[in-house]
Design an enzyme around this catalytic site. Structure first.
Site, PDB file in Angstrom:
ATOM      1  N   HIS A   1     -28.520  16.720  -0.079  1.00  0.00           N
ATOM      2  CA  HIS A   1     -27.240  16.004  -0.142  1.00  0.00           C
ATOM      3  C   HIS A   1     -27.282  14.809  -1.101  1.00  0.00           C
ATOM      4  O   HIS A   1     -26.264  14.431  -1.669  1.00  0.00           O
ATOM      5  CB  HIS A   1     -26.807  15.538   1.261  1.00  0.00           C
ATOM      6  CG  HIS A   1     -27.596  14.395   1.809  1.00  0.00           C
ATOM      7  ND1 HIS A   1     -28.897  14.527   2.254  1.00  0.00           N
ATOM      8  CD2 HIS A   1     -27.276  13.083   1.967  1.00  0.00           C
ATOM      9  CE1 HIS A   1     -29.334  13.358   2.688  1.00  0.00           C
ATOM     10  NE2 HIS A   1     -28.378  12.455   2.519  1.00  0.00           N
ATOM     11  N   ASP A   2     -28.449  14.203  -1.287  1.00  0.00           N
ATOM     12  CA  ASP A   2     -28.557  13.036  -2.174  1.00  0.00           C
ATOM     13  C   ASP A   2     -29.361  13.336  -3.435  1.00  0.00           C
ATOM     14  O   ASP A   2     -29.909  12.416  -4.056  1.00  0.00           O
ATOM     15  CB  ASP A   2     -29.207  11.861  -1.428  1.00  0.00           C
ATOM     16  CG  ASP A   2     -28.169  10.998  -0.714  1.00  0.00           C
ATOM     17  OD1 ASP A   2     -26.973  11.099  -1.058  1.00  0.00           O
ATOM     18  OD2 ASP A   2     -28.556  10.234   0.191  1.00  0.00           O
TER      19      ASP A   2
ATOM     20  N   LYS B   1     -29.123  11.243  -6.678  1.00  0.00           N
ATOM     21  CA  LYS B   1     -29.719   9.917  -6.825  1.00  0.00           C
ATOM     22  C   LYS B   1     -30.928   9.928  -7.760  1.00  0.00           C
ATOM     23  O   LYS B   1     -31.394   8.862  -8.183  1.00  0.00           O
ATOM     24  CB  LYS B   1     -30.141   9.389  -5.455  1.00  0.00           C
ATOM     25  CG  LYS B   1     -28.960   8.972  -4.588  1.00  0.00           C
ATOM     26  CD  LYS B   1     -29.432   8.390  -3.268  1.00  0.00           C
ATOM     27  CE  LYS B   1     -28.246   7.943  -2.408  1.00  0.00           C
ATOM     28  NZ  LYS B   1     -28.698   7.393  -1.105  1.00  0.00           N
TER      29      LYS B   1
ATOM     30  N   HIS C   1     -23.694   9.333  -8.217  1.00  0.00           N
ATOM     31  CA  HIS C   1     -24.720  10.273  -7.758  1.00  0.00           C
ATOM     32  C   HIS C   1     -24.100  11.514  -7.122  1.00  0.00           C
ATOM     33  O   HIS C   1     -24.700  12.589  -7.127  1.00  0.00           O
ATOM     34  CB  HIS C   1     -25.686   9.597  -6.787  1.00  0.00           C
ATOM     35  CG  HIS C   1     -25.208   9.549  -5.371  1.00  0.00           C
ATOM     36  ND1 HIS C   1     -24.376   8.572  -4.885  1.00  0.00           N
ATOM     37  CD2 HIS C   1     -25.444  10.375  -4.315  1.00  0.00           C
ATOM     38  CE1 HIS C   1     -24.133   8.778  -3.609  1.00  0.00           C
ATOM     39  NE2 HIS C   1     -24.768   9.860  -3.227  1.00  0.00           N
TER      40      HIS C   1
ATOM     41  N   HIS D   1     -19.865  14.527   0.386  1.00  0.00           N
ATOM     42  CA  HIS D   1     -20.189  13.894   1.675  1.00  0.00           C
ATOM     43  C   HIS D   1     -19.808  12.413   1.727  1.00  0.00           C
ATOM     44  O   HIS D   1     -19.993  11.767   2.772  1.00  0.00           O
ATOM     45  CB  HIS D   1     -21.669  14.092   2.032  1.00  0.00           C
ATOM     46  CG  HIS D   1     -22.639  13.303   1.198  1.00  0.00           C
ATOM     47  ND1 HIS D   1     -22.974  13.641  -0.092  1.00  0.00           N
ATOM     48  CD2 HIS D   1     -23.340  12.157   1.473  1.00  0.00           C
ATOM     49  CE1 HIS D   1     -23.850  12.767  -0.573  1.00  0.00           C
ATOM     50  NE2 HIS D   1     -24.080  11.856   0.354  1.00  0.00           N
ATOM     51  N   HIS D   2     -19.258  11.898   0.616  1.00  0.00           N
ATOM     52  CA  HIS D   2     -18.710  10.533   0.647  1.00  0.00           C
ATOM     53  C   HIS D   2     -17.179  10.531   0.634  1.00  0.00           C
ATOM     54  O   HIS D   2     -16.572   9.461   0.490  1.00  0.00           O
ATOM     55  CB  HIS D   2     -19.240   9.727  -0.549  1.00  0.00           C
ATOM     56  CG  HIS D   2     -20.689   9.350  -0.422  1.00  0.00           C
ATOM     57  ND1 HIS D   2     -21.162   8.450   0.506  1.00  0.00           N
ATOM     58  CD2 HIS D   2     -21.790   9.802  -1.101  1.00  0.00           C
ATOM     59  CE1 HIS D   2     -22.479   8.333   0.382  1.00  0.00           C
ATOM     60  NE2 HIS D   2     -22.888   9.154  -0.584  1.00  0.00           N
TER      61      HIS D   2
END
Length: 521
Positions: free
Chosen positions: A374-375, A378, A403, A429-430
């Site tokens: 999910h990240d 980054k 990101h 997801h943000h």
């Protein structure tokens, strides 16, 4: 005449071994009819199986017999009993209420005028109609033989249909252990029915697969992968525990010679695959002596089923490899960002939310594998932004928010379902339930459920964990945040699940905690 002759010892006649029975239901209100029918068919055998009689003296008793016995091959059914159409009501009940279309129904009547043959044949799903006066012992024998052949063929067709259905169901999801079992079970069932309906069968392999994993350090030990009849409860058991004595010796012989072993009551077939070990098909309770055609079918089976099994295992191995790569990549990112066990906590929290929300097993598994990435975006963010102790300025915050798009662009071109799902989770997801999130300002259910679930788990873990720029928040303060953001930042139904299952969330948080958590209150 000598005494030796007069008093010679009796020799016991060797009776042929019975291989089951054909169940015949006699329905008639006259006890004499029952007695005469049993007498006329007392020495009847078909395919080494005798008749087993069940008796009913009224239509009501007949209906109860059908409830108690689901394997009645033939019913000899009187028409006129407690009512003029009692037998016809039984036939209607069997076909339309019980939906039993296998049992062969032979109507017998002493009063043909009460139920004319033409009308009965047209209006009821029966298989024969006889007047009691015309049913001599020989004719009764003939009609029972013909009817049993019909019943046998229908059962074989039904078993083939069920076997094919299992194969088709398994082929829809070959990566599942249960589908792997269904694939083999369906093929074994089809072969069993083609051989006349064996009672017991087992597929025995040394492959490392199945619900009871086989020790990879001892790959030559053979285990029951799937079974039928008495072997259904022996799945995962070693070969030497499943069969013993001469049958075990026959299995070892088939393995050593890579051949088929045929005996009167059982058979063992070696199934050659791509591996050197192969597998065994064991069948017992054979209903009849195998013909040349039966043996030919068995040889075709043994030549091809293990290859199919190996291919399924290979496909599963490829899928497992993809899954492991995803998990390891997520763990590598975790170390890069010094987030401790953030990914492990995230995965467990997302699974908890997804199951409580009602997602399918397949969806939960997909989400479980997508969350570790999910990240991933980054990786393109300068490390100085992550290590900054204070708040980010506007330009730094904009870079940080990028990101989401970075992660999506890294993954979006993959054709693998897991990676495609991970791409959407990385990007969305943000997003916020009320449309005030980023990067696209999606709102409500336009945000994929995977992303909505990930958002809650991500924020919960971030607030409850000690990071380089903040201390862990106490649990009551974290829950207050979710209450206040219900219907704003977060999906209301998912917030309700979090509040209801907060103890389970906290258990996950504690399970993978590397430092002292904040006080609960």
């Amino acid at each position: 005449m000598s005494d030796d002759f007069l008093f010679a010892e009796d020799t016991e006649e060797e009776l042929p071994e019975e291989k089951g029975t054909w169940k015949v239901l006699i329905v008639d209100d006259e006890p004499e009819v029952h007695a005469v029918t049993k007498l006329a068919l007392s020495d009847f055998t078909f395919q080494d199986k005798r008749l087993e009689f069940v008796c009913a003296y009224s239509g009501a008793e007949a209906k109860q017999c059908f409830k108690d016995h689901d394997d009645i091959a033939i019913v000899l059914l009187d028409v006129v009993m407690e009512t003029d159409d009692a037998g016809l009501q039984v036939a209607e009940y069997v076909r339309n209420t019980l939906h039993n279309h296998f049992t062969r129904i032979i109507l017998r009547t002493g009063q043909p005028g009460q139920a004319p043959e033409r009308d009965v044949i047209l209006n009821y799903d029966i298989n024969d109609y006889k007047s009691k006066t015309e049913l001599t012992a020989q004719k009764l024998f003939t009609v029972v033989i013909a009817t049993l052949r019909s019943y046998r063929d229908i059962i074989v067709i039904e078993e083939n249909r069920q076997g094919l259905e299992k194969i088709i169901s398994a082929s829809a999801d070959l990566f599942s252990i249960h589908s792997l079992e269904g694939f083999i079970e369906g093929i074994v069932q089809q072969l069993s029915s083609l051989l006349g309906g064996t009672k017991d069968a087992a597929y025995i392999t040394s492959a490392v697969a199945g619900p009871h994993p086989i020790d990879e350090e001892n790959p030559r030990e053979f285990f029951v992968f799937t079974g039928k009849g008495e072997y259904a409860e022996l799945e995962g058991r070693p070969l030497q525990e499943a069969v013993t004595g001469e049958k075990l010796a026959a299995c070892h012989r088939a393995l050593a010679e890579r051949s088929q072993v045929y005996e009167d009551e059982y058979l063992v077939a070696y199934c050659q695959g791509k591996s050197t070990h192969g597998s065994l098909l064991y069948m017992s309770g054979l209903p009849r002596k195998l013909t040349a055609m039966d043996k030919h079918l068995l040889e075709l089976f043994s030549q091809n089923v293990q290859i199919a099994f190996d291919n399924v295992l290979l496909t599963k191995d490829i899928e497992d490899t993809q899954r492991e790569i995803v998990v390891r990549l997520g763990q590598a990112m975790e170390k890069h960002f010094s987030d401790g066990k953030h990914i492990q906590r995230m995965v467990d929290m997302c699974v908890l939310l997804a199951e409580a929300y009602g997602l399918s097993r397949e969806q939960v598994e997909m989400l479980k594998l997508a969350v570790p990435l999910h990240d991933i975006g980054k990786l393109k963010i300068p490390s100085k932004i992550f290590t900054k102790a204070g708040s980010l300025d506007d330009s730094e915050r904009e870079v940080m928010q990028n990101h989401a798009e970075f992660g999506y662009n890294l993954l979006k071109d993959s054709k693998r379902p897991i990676i495609k799902a991970a791409a959407k989770v990385a990007r969305d997801h943000h997003e916020h339930w009320d449309g005030n999130g980023y990067p696209r300002g999606l709102k409500g259910e336009d945000i994929h459920i995977f992303s909505r679930i990930t958002a809650i788990a991500d924020v919960y873990d971030a607030l409850r964990s000690k990071l380089h720029h903040k201390e862990a928040w106490p649990l009551d303060k974290v829950l207050d945040v979710f209450r206040s953001q219900r219907g704003k930042q977060f999906d209301p139904s998912l917030v309700d699940i979090l509040l209801r299952e907060s103890d389970a969330f906290e258990e996950i948080q504690q399970r993978y905690q590397e430092c002292e958590p904040a006080a609960l209150k």
